[in-house]
Design an enzyme around this catalytic site. Structure first.
Site, mmCIF file in Angstrom:
data_model
loop_
_atom_site.group_PDB
_atom_site.id
_atom_site.type_symbol
_atom_site.label_atom_id
_atom_site.label_comp_id
_atom_site.label_asym_id
_atom_site.label_seq_id
_atom_site.Cartn_x
_atom_site.Cartn_y
_atom_site.Cartn_z
ATOM 1 N N LYS A 169 -8.918 -8.810 58.321
ATOM 2 C CA LYS A 169 -8.162 -9.205 58.891
ATOM 3 C C LYS A 169 -7.858 -10.079 56.900
ATOM 4 C CE LYS A 169 -8.077 -9.000 63.285
ATOM 5 N NZ LYS A 169 -8.253 -9.922 64.047
ATOM 6 N N GLN B 189 -23.253 -10.321 65.199
ATOM 7 C CA GLN B 189 -21.554 -9.154 65.543
ATOM 8 C C GLN B 189 -21.982 -8.785 63.320
ATOM 9 O OE1 GLN B 189 -20.086 -12.771 66.194
ATOM 10 N NE2 GLN B 189 -18.730 -13.109 64.223
ATOM 11 N N ASP C 81 -23.615 -18.294 66.015
ATOM 12 C CA ASP C 81 -21.807 -18.257 66.754
ATOM 13 C C ASP C 81 -21.758 -17.567 67.544
ATOM 14 O OD1 ASP C 81 -19.198 -18.470 65.920
ATOM 15 O OD2 ASP C 81 -19.365 -16.043 66.048
ATOM 16 N N ASN C 82 -21.376 -18.264 69.074
ATOM 17 C CA ASN C 82 -20.794 -17.644 69.879
ATOM 18 C C ASN C 82 -22.151 -16.727 70.714
ATOM 19 O OD1 ASN C 82 -18.056 -17.595 70.337
ATOM 20 N ND2 ASN C 82 -17.604 -15.795 68.939
ATOM 21 N N GLU D 170 -23.076 -22.959 69.358
ATOM 22 C CA GLU D 170 -21.923 -23.144 69.210
ATOM 23 C C GLU D 170 -21.114 -22.496 70.360
ATOM 24 O OE1 GLU D 170 -17.525 -20.946 68.358
ATOM 25 O OE2 GLU D 170 -19.305 -20.385 68.165
ATOM 26 N N ASP E 214 -12.282 -6.426 63.843
ATOM 27 C CA ASP E 214 -12.193 -6.429 62.258
ATOM 28 C C ASP E 214 -14.490 -6.747 62.675
ATOM 29 O OD1 ASP E 214 -12.226 -8.690 62.638
ATOM 30 O OD2 ASP E 214 -12.498 -9.698 61.041
#
Length: 694
Positions: free
Chosen positions: A284, A344, A414-415, A443, A379
């Site tokens: 990105k 990820q 994260d997530n 999060e 991405d």
């Protein structure tokens, strides 16, 4: 009859009835139900911190009119009794007639603690009530006095009583039996403060019913207390060559220079977004565009390239030796490093080639990228735990252990709601079994059942909806929820902003909005956090989005910290003051001690926090905040004085008490009803400390 005596109780049971009838029944002699804090019947431990006052309670009742006694017994990790607390009927109209009992227990160390509830026939309480009523009415006077004399004489022999208590009880028994004195004099001896103190410390108990044991997981302070600061290491020390437009990335060594300022503001945790190699495929560009320039660094959350994956460091940030030096410097300054754990992968992550089964392959053979409609993350490839759960889980365990070996004891995940909950229960359980000091922050801005399930699964703390709770009503409801409904399994970290979240309140509220959100977050929760730039009032959003324009996720950002300090356009001194108040006042370190008070203005919120410390001193703060960043507001504040635990010595001849504003330095005499005017453009909040008299 079988009579069993211990140092703490006298239990009288009918052996035949007990063995032949009550064995195996769910109810004991006295029903004990709805115990708190209990998570799913004890399947998961309730969360606690050392020195934290936990509200413990139960619904307990009995047949007839005799008096009940109820206690909570706190047991340390070795099963030893560490605290015994007499519970009292819960206060408030909502509990009237519901047989609810409550009190506070306070674990003193970390580990797997537990507690039980005990209910018993309160022999002294029953006699006290009956004697008070009957003697006044002239009914069974001699009988009631004789029963009292026998009761206290027997209690004087209880093991565990002090010599002074034994003498007190025997002397009272003698007076109760003295027919030369009036009934009132004899009864007065049985009701004396000394007798009440003796039976209060060691009650006269019969028919004791003990609940099952309920677990408490007591974790270190930073699991539930602390202030967080987030920055991007690549931006700290980044340099732009204006002649070429080329950036030179910051690194761990340049970022370490910023740590002093973070520590000076009073923060406890420095949180770093992912520090791993960033993918090149579908990278990105600025402001999340799909067409990056050759100098665009990409999002740190697009992890993985030819330079490695989650077990590697981005080459521009430095080496593992540089990272270790950064962690060491942070620790020297009293900061712990929290590292982002983002499960990820970028399309060019080594896993994509080595373990394609860890991803989701579509019917056309392509790997599915991440989406959160309408957002698309071309991405990033999300992980799939269904094809090889054991292999993927073991790899992630290895990665977490690697970073622990480099001094990381806190992970911001994260997530986590996009991964199976069972995985987190397994991973956090494995890590905490060997390293109980390691903390995981979820999060997870998602539905409440998932957020709460992650807390039950082991996450020590979580991001919250606080960011979007801005009105007085919204804040009151949310403060009540996180402090009184869900604290056994959900610890809220009140971040005021994140790289992804810049609310309209901050976009359009001006500097006053930044002060308001900071004081709310810092005083309502034991955990709060700030993303860099907040202290500079950064507030310009990308059109049509709730995130910053020129977002640091996709580019370098060199901030002029020195210029802001010289010009005075910085919130840093205010943040420093708030963190100092947090450290000076232990009442702000507990979650469940928040009380909402009333105000006549619909934009003025009032709440307090109270704690009695181990040495008997009391710490009480009253927060009054104007949540309208655009105007001055006037209000009459009405306090629930009972929750402030005021002593007679704290009050003047008019029944008023002294409060000191910890922000402005001013002092006033306050009472039950108080006039307040807060101008958001001058100072939107009072943080008032009740001045206690020695």
């Amino acid at each position: 009859m079988v009579v069993t005596k211990t140092a703490r109780t006298t239990t009288v049971l009918n052996s035949k009835t007990t063995s032949d009838i009550t064995a195996g029944l769910r109810f004991g002699r006295f029903p004990i139900t709805a115990v708190q804090p209990v998570v799913e019947g004890g399947r998961f431990p309730a969360k606690a911190l050392p020195g934290e006052d936990l509200v413990v309670g139960a619904t307990v009742f009995r047949e007839g009119h005799d008096q009940l006694g109820v206690s909570a017994v706190l047991l340390d990790p070795r099963g030893r009794e560490r605290q015994r607390v007499r519970l009292h009927p819960a206060q408030g109209e909502q509990w009237k007639g519901l047989d609810r009992w409550e009190g506070l227990i306070t674990p003193s160390g970390t580990g797997a603690w537990s507690f039980v509830i005990e209910a018993w026939h309160d022999r002294y309480g029953t006699w006290h009530h009956n004697a008070e009523v009957k003697v006044a009415a002239g009914i069974d006077v001699e009988l009631m006095l004789a029963e009292g004399a026998a009761l206290l004489a027997g209690a004087a022999d209880d093991a565990g009583r002090t010599g002074a208590e034994k003498r007190t009880l025997r002397a009272a028994s003698v007076v109760l039996s003295d027919t030369t004195k009036t009934a009132e004099e004899r009864l007065g001896a049985g009701f004396s403060p000394e007798v009440l103190a003796a039976v209060g410390r060691l009650p006269i108990r019969e028919l004791v019913t003990v609940s099952e044991r309920f677990p408490l997981q007591v974790e270190r302070d930073l699991a539930g207390r602390g202030s967080w600061y987030e920055f991007f290491p690549r931006s700290e020390g980044a340099v732009l060559d204006h002649s070429t437009g080329v950036w030179t990335s910051g690194n761990f060594r340049t970022a370490a220079k910023r740590l002093d300022a973070v520590a000076d503001m009073g923060f406890d945790v420095i949180y770093l977004p992912p520090i791993h190699p960033i993918g090149f495929q579908h990278r990105k560009g600025r402001n999340n565009t799909l067409t990056p320039g050759p100098q665009d660094p990409g999002s740190p959350w697009a992890i993985g390239s030819k330079d490695g994956g989650h077990d590697a460091i981005h080459p521009e940030l430095g080496t593992f030796e540089d990272f270790d030096t950064f962690v060491s410097r942070a620790n020297e300054l009293g900061l712990e490093v929290a590292l982002d754990l983002a499960l990820q992968a970028a399309p060019d992550h080594p896993w994509v080639t080595s373990n394609p089964e860890w991803f989701t392959t579509r019917v056309d053979g392509s790997i599915a990228y991440a989406e959160n409609p309408p957002k698309k993350y071309q991405d990033i490839y999300p992980l799939n735990f269904d094809n090889d759960p054991a292999g993927l889980s073991k790899e992630i365990l290895r990665i977490v252990q690697l970073w622990i070996s480099h001094g990381v004891k806190i992970f911001r995940v994260d997530n986590p709601h996009t991964k199976p909950v069972w995985f987190w229960e397994w991973l956090i359980g494995k890590i905490n079994k060997k390293n109980p000091e390691v903390v995981f922050l979820a999060e997870a801005f998602t539905r409440p059942p998932m957020m709460h399930a992650l807390g039950r699964a082991g996450f020590q703390q979580s991001y919250t909806y606080f960011t979007w709770r801005n009105t007085k009503t919204e804040l009151e409801e949310y403060f009540h929820e996180v402090s009184h409904v869900s604290p056994a399994y959900f610890r809220p970290n009140f971040f005021v902003n994140t790289p992804d979240i810049l609310t309209e309140y901050l976009q359009y509220g001006g500097p006053a909005a930044f002060r308001i959100r900071a004081v709310l977050a810092a005083t309502a929760s034991p955990l709060w956090g700030v993303y860099a730039g907040y202290e500079l009032y950064e507030h310009v959003a990308r059109p049509g989005a709730e995130e910053y324009i020129d977002n640091e996720k996709y580019e370098y950002k060199a901030r002029d910290w020195d210029g802001a300090a010289e010009s005075g356009r910085t919130l840093a001194p205010y943040i420093t003051r708030l963190n100092t108040i947090r450290k000076d006042h232990l009442a702000l370190g507990d979650l469940q001690n928040l009380t909402i008070h009333r105000s006549t203005d619909d934009a003025t919120i009032v709440y307090s926090k109270h704690k009695t410390l181990a040495d008997g001193t009391k710490d009480t703060l009253i927060m009054v905040v104007n949540v309208d960043p655009h105007s001055a507001r006037e209000s009459t504040v009405s306090l629930d004085l009972a929750t402030l635990d005021l002593d007679p010595a704290d009050l003047n001849e008019d029944g008023l008490f002294r409060v000191d504003d910890l922000i402005s330095g001013q002092s006033w005499w306050w009472g039950e009803h108080n006039y307040v005017r807060l101008d958001a453009h001058v100072e939107p909040a009072h943080v008032l400390s009740i001045r206690r008299q020695p």
